[in-house]
Motif scaffolding. Structure first.
Motif, PDB file in Angstrom:
ATOM      1  N   ILE A 184       0.841  -1.198   0.000  1.00 20.05           N
ATOM      2  CA  ILE A 184       0.000   0.000   0.000  1.00 20.05           C
ATOM      3  C   ILE A 184       0.877   1.249   0.000  1.00 20.05           C
ATOM      4  O   ILE A 184       0.621   2.225  -0.724  1.00 20.05           O
ATOM      5  CB  ILE A 184      -0.930   0.008   1.240  1.00 20.05           C
ATOM      6  N   GLY A 185       1.930   1.243   0.813  1.00 20.18           N
ATOM      7  CA  GLY A 185       2.852   2.376   0.831  1.00 20.18           C
ATOM      8  C   GLY A 185       3.528   2.581  -0.515  1.00 20.18           C
ATOM      9  O   GLY A 185       3.691   3.724  -0.975  1.00 20.18           O
ATOM     10  N   VAL A 186       3.885   1.486  -1.172  1.00 17.96           N
ATOM     11  CA  VAL A 186       4.505   1.573  -2.505  1.00 17.96           C
ATOM     12  C   VAL A 186       3.536   2.195  -3.510  1.00 17.96           C
ATOM     13  O   VAL A 186       3.889   3.117  -4.267  1.00 17.96           O
ATOM     14  CB  VAL A 186       4.951   0.172  -2.966  1.00 17.96           C
ATOM     15  N   VAL A 187       2.301   1.701  -3.527  1.00 16.45           N
ATOM     16  CA  VAL A 187       1.305   2.204  -4.481  1.00 16.45           C
ATOM     17  C   VAL A 187       1.003   3.677  -4.228  1.00 16.45           C
ATOM     18  O   VAL A 187       0.930   4.489  -5.170  1.00 16.45           O
ATOM     19  CB  VAL A 187       0.016   1.351  -4.400  1.00 16.45           C
ATOM     20  N   LEU A 188       0.811   4.044  -2.967  1.00 20.54           N
ATOM     21  CA  LEU A 188       0.538   5.450  -2.646  1.00 20.54           C
ATOM     22  C   LEU A 188       1.678   6.364  -3.084  1.00 20.54           C
ATOM     23  O   LEU A 188       1.450   7.470  -3.591  1.00 20.54           O
ATOM     24  CB  LEU A 188       0.309   5.604  -1.142  1.00 20.54           C
ATOM     25  N   THR A 189       2.895   5.913  -2.901  1.00 24.24           N
ATOM     26  CA  THR A 189       4.041   6.734  -3.287  1.00 24.24           C
ATOM     27  C   THR A 189       4.074   6.957  -4.793  1.00 24.24           C
ATOM     28  O   THR A 189       4.303   8.081  -5.264  1.00 24.24           O
ATOM     29  CB  THR A 189       5.344   6.066  -2.822  1.00 24.24           C
ATOM     30  N   PHE A 190       3.834   5.902  -5.559  1.00 22.87           N
ATOM     31  CA  PHE A 190       3.827   6.048  -7.014  1.00 22.87           C
ATOM     32  C   PHE A 190       2.710   6.996  -7.465  1.00 22.87           C
ATOM     33  O   PHE A 190       2.907   7.860  -8.328  1.00 22.87           O
ATOM     34  CB  PHE A 190       3.662   4.684  -7.684  1.00 22.87           C
ATOM     35  N   LEU A 290      11.203   3.496   0.614  1.00 22.62           N
ATOM     36  CA  LEU A 290      12.013   2.759  -0.355  1.00 22.62           C
ATOM     37  C   LEU A 290      11.773   3.262  -1.776  1.00 22.62           C
ATOM     38  O   LEU A 290      12.721   3.503  -2.539  1.00 22.62           O
ATOM     39  CB  LEU A 290      11.696   1.265  -0.249  1.00 22.62           C
ATOM     40  N   ILE A 291      10.512   3.457  -2.147  1.00 21.62           N
ATOM     41  CA  ILE A 291      10.210   3.927  -3.502  1.00 21.62           C
ATOM     42  C   ILE A 291      10.639   5.381  -3.670  1.00 21.62           C
ATOM     43  O   ILE A 291      11.089   5.781  -4.752  1.00 21.62           O
ATOM     44  CB  ILE A 291       8.704   3.763  -3.789  1.00 21.62           C
ATOM     45  N   SER A 292      10.557   6.180  -2.612  1.00 22.35           N
ATOM     46  CA  SER A 292      11.034   7.566  -2.699  1.00 22.35           C
ATOM     47  C   SER A 292      12.532   7.607  -2.982  1.00 22.35           C
ATOM     48  O   SER A 292      13.015   8.446  -3.749  1.00 22.35           O
ATOM     49  CB  SER A 292      10.733   8.310  -1.393  1.00 22.35           C
ATOM     50  N   ASP A 293      13.257   6.688  -2.386  1.00 23.94           N
ATOM     51  CA  ASP A 293      14.697   6.639  -2.622  1.00 23.94           C
ATOM     52  C   ASP A 293      15.012   6.163  -4.036  1.00 23.94           C
ATOM     53  O   ASP A 293      15.900   6.705  -4.714  1.00 23.94           O
ATOM     54  CB  ASP A 293      15.350   5.723  -1.590  1.00 23.94           C
ATOM     55  N   ILE A 294      14.258   5.166  -4.510  1.00 22.42           N
ATOM     56  CA  ILE A 294      14.553   4.588  -5.820  1.00 22.42           C
ATOM     57  C   ILE A 294      14.057   5.486  -6.959  1.00 22.42           C
ATOM     58  O   ILE A 294      14.796   5.760  -7.920  1.00 22.42           O
ATOM     59  CB  ILE A 294      13.910   3.188  -5.938  1.00 22.42           C
ATOM     60  N   ALA A 295      12.813   5.952  -6.865  1.00 26.31           N
ATOM     61  CA  ALA A 295      12.201   6.665  -7.986  1.00 26.31           C
ATOM     62  C   ALA A 295      12.315   8.174  -7.888  1.00 26.31           C
ATOM     63  O   ALA A 295      12.374   8.860  -8.918  1.00 26.31           O
ATOM     64  CB  ALA A 295      10.725   6.266  -8.090  1.00 26.31           C
ATOM     65  N   LEU A 296      12.320   8.732  -6.664  1.00 29.49           N
ATOM     66  CA  LEU A 296      12.297  10.189  -6.512  1.00 29.49           C
ATOM     67  C   LEU A 296      13.630  10.741  -6.001  1.00 29.49           C
ATOM     68  O   LEU A 296      13.758  11.965  -5.850  1.00 29.49           O
ATOM     69  CB  LEU A 296      11.181  10.581  -5.527  1.00 29.49           C
ATOM     70  N   HIS A 297      14.570   9.845  -5.721  1.00 28.56           N
ATOM     71  CA  HIS A 297      15.888  10.254  -5.247  1.00 28.56           C
ATOM     72  C   HIS A 297      15.803  11.060  -3.930  1.00 28.56           C
ATOM     73  O   HIS A 297      16.556  11.995  -3.716  1.00 28.56           O
ATOM     74  CB  HIS A 297      16.626  11.074  -6.313  1.00 28.56           C
ATOM     75  N   ILE A 298      14.853  10.669  -3.104  1.00 28.44           N
ATOM     76  CA  ILE A 298      14.760  11.220  -1.740  1.00 28.44           C
ATOM     77  C   ILE A 298      15.377  10.180  -0.813  1.00 28.44           C
ATOM     78  O   ILE A 298      14.825   9.100  -0.625  1.00 28.44           O
ATOM     79  CB  ILE A 298      13.297  11.507  -1.348  1.00 28.44           C
ATOM     80  N   SER A 299      16.522  10.475  -0.249  1.00 26.00           N
ATOM     81  CA  SER A 299      17.237   9.494   0.558  1.00 26.00           C
ATOM     82  C   SER A 299      16.466   9.177   1.839  1.00 26.00           C
ATOM     83  O   SER A 299      15.548   9.902   2.239  1.00 26.00           O
ATOM     84  CB  SER A 299      18.630  10.017   0.913  1.00 26.00           C
ATOM     85  N   PHE A 300      16.868   8.088   2.473  1.00 23.31           N
ATOM     86  CA  PHE A 300      16.223   7.695   3.717  1.00 23.31           C
ATOM     87  C   PHE A 300      16.342   8.803   4.762  1.00 23.31           C
ATOM     88  O   PHE A 300      15.380   9.101   5.486  1.00 23.31           O
ATOM     89  CB  PHE A 300      16.849   6.411   4.255  1.00 23.31           C
ATOM     90  N   ALA A 301      17.510   9.422   4.852  1.00 27.08           N
ATOM     91  CA  ALA A 301      17.719  10.487   5.843  1.00 27.08           C
ATOM     92  C   ALA A 301      16.815  11.683   5.556  1.00 27.08           C
ATOM     93  O   ALA A 301      16.208  12.254   6.480  1.00 27.08           O
ATOM     94  CB  ALA A 301      19.193  10.915   5.842  1.00 27.08           C
ATOM     95  N   GLN A 302      16.713  12.066   4.268  1.00 28.36           N
ATOM     96  CA  GLN A 302      15.827  13.175   3.905  1.00 28.36           C
ATOM     97  C   GLN A 302      14.368  12.829   4.200  1.00 28.36           C
ATOM     98  O   GLN A 302      13.602  13.669   4.683  1.00 28.36           O
ATOM     99  CB  GLN A 302      15.987  13.493   2.414  1.00 28.36           C
TER     100      GLN A 302
END
Length: 379
Positions: A184-190, A290-302
């Motif tokens: 659900i978190g993955v789908v919402l992020t996309f 995870l998807i923010s880091d992979i697709a949006l280049h928002i690191s875990f720390a950010q």
């Protein structure tokens, strides 16, 4: 069949004859005696044989009004529906004329609105829903009464059973809850990223994911999964026990099924649900991270920094505050429908399906009520 009555009471006496039956009616057939006569008519219907002659004899009839005449017409309709030819004997002239007028209206047992119209189906469904709500409310009161009794006598609380059900409903549910909330978190992020990218505001994906999962979706998705998994299991377990007469055996041994079977399940789910909801919410946020880091280049720390800065802690507490309420609804409905199972094992599946549908419906209703309350409180 015979109906015993005191003097002045209405009666129906059926005598079997070679060519059919003789039905003697006596006493006052008026609106005040209609309820008892309706029950008598139902028993006459069971005894009506196929074919033959039915003689309705009214020599001992003492009073007759329009309601009584309608009941006599219904009696004749029942006998005719069984293929019998009806004759009217022994009625006074006044009664005979009155009955003739009623029979001319062709008011038989089948009269009335068609049973398959939309209005009739809606009315029946509404009455069934009201009756279901009344029975659930009664079961809720019995649960509260039993809980208060156990609180006063804590030594009777079955801790072993509670811990066992916490493991079944909480620990064993973690894999499926974690996987689905992660997705659900993955789908919402996309979805959010696709819309916010048009405005160059991808960073607000963190706000959306954090608020929606912490406040609403984490606990709601978990509740729906628990209703389908644990609520249905409660119904199936208790329903099987009802069919196998194990519940009757408990009562015969002097044990209260509410105390032995229902309360441990309800308490266990109320304890497990907030923990399971928190775990599911964190898994959903991890999926978004995870998807923010992979697709949006928002690191875990950010992601974590933005989440801490933009999402208020109260959203987490609001979400977790709903979890015990949802757990109580799911377990209450699961146990309620389980105790309603009767007859063969085939009914277990039917009541299990009902419990899942009712539990999910009530959880969503409760969620809508929470939303309105929190909006009014500006929370």
């Amino acid at each position: 069949m015979s109906s015993s009555s005191t003097a002045g009471d209405p009666a129906i006496v059926v005598h079997r004859e070679d060519d059919g039956c003789r039905v003697a009616v006596a006493g006052p057939w008026v609106i005040g005696t209609a309820a008892g006569l309706s029950r008598e008519l139902a028993r006459v219907k069971l005894e009506a044989r196929d074919g033959g002659v039915a003689r309705i004899v009214g020599e001992r009839l003492t009073a007759l009004d329009s309601v009584g005449a309608l009941l006599l017409a219904r009696l004749a309709g029942q006998l005719e529906g069984a293929g019998m030819k009806v004759y009217w004997l022994g009625f006074s002239r006044a009664y005979d004329d009155f009955l003739g007028a009623i029979r001319a209206l062709e008011l038989t047992e089948e009269a009335g609105p068609p049973g398959d119209t939309l209005l009739v189906r809606t009315g029946k469904a509404t009455l069934e829903l009201i009756d279901l709500g009344r029975r659930i409310l009664g079961f809720f009161g019995l649960v509260l009464f039993t809980f208060v009794r156990l609180v006063r006598r804590p030594s009777k609380i079955r801790w072993t059973s509670i811990v066992h059900h916490i493991a079944l409903t909480g620990l064993n549910a973690m894999p499926i809850v974690g996987l689905l909330t992660f997705l659900i978190g993955v789908v919402l992020t996309f979805l959010a990223a696709h819309q916010l990218a048009r405005f160059g505001a991808q960073i607000f994906v963190v706000d959306l994911i954090g608020t929606s999962l912490l406040r609403e979706l984490g606990v709601l998705v978990t509740a729906i999964l628990v209703a389908g998994r644990s609520g249905s299991a409660f119904t199936a377990q208790l329903g099987a026990m009802r069919v196998n007469e194990e519940v009757d055996a408990l009562e015969a041994m002097g044990l209260d099924p509410m105390e032995v079977l229902t309360l441990p399940r309800i308490i266990a789910l109320v304890i497990a649900m907030p923990l399971l909801s928190f775990f599911g919410t964190m898994m959903g946020i991890f999926g978004g991270m995870l998807i923010s880091d992979i697709a949006l280049h928002i690191s875990f720390a950010q992601f974590v920094d933005r989440l801490a800065a933009s999402v208020d802690d109260r959203h987490l507490f609001i979400g977790l505050a709903k979890a015990p309420v949802y757990a109580f609804i799911i377990s209450l409905i699961g146990c309620f429908e389980g105790f309603n199972v009767s007859g063969s094992a085939e009914n277990v599946g039917r009541y299990t399906t009902r419990s899942v549908v009712e539990a999910i419906f009530l959880v969503i209703v409760a969620d809508a009520a929470f939303a309105m309350v929190f909006y009014a409180l500006k929370m």
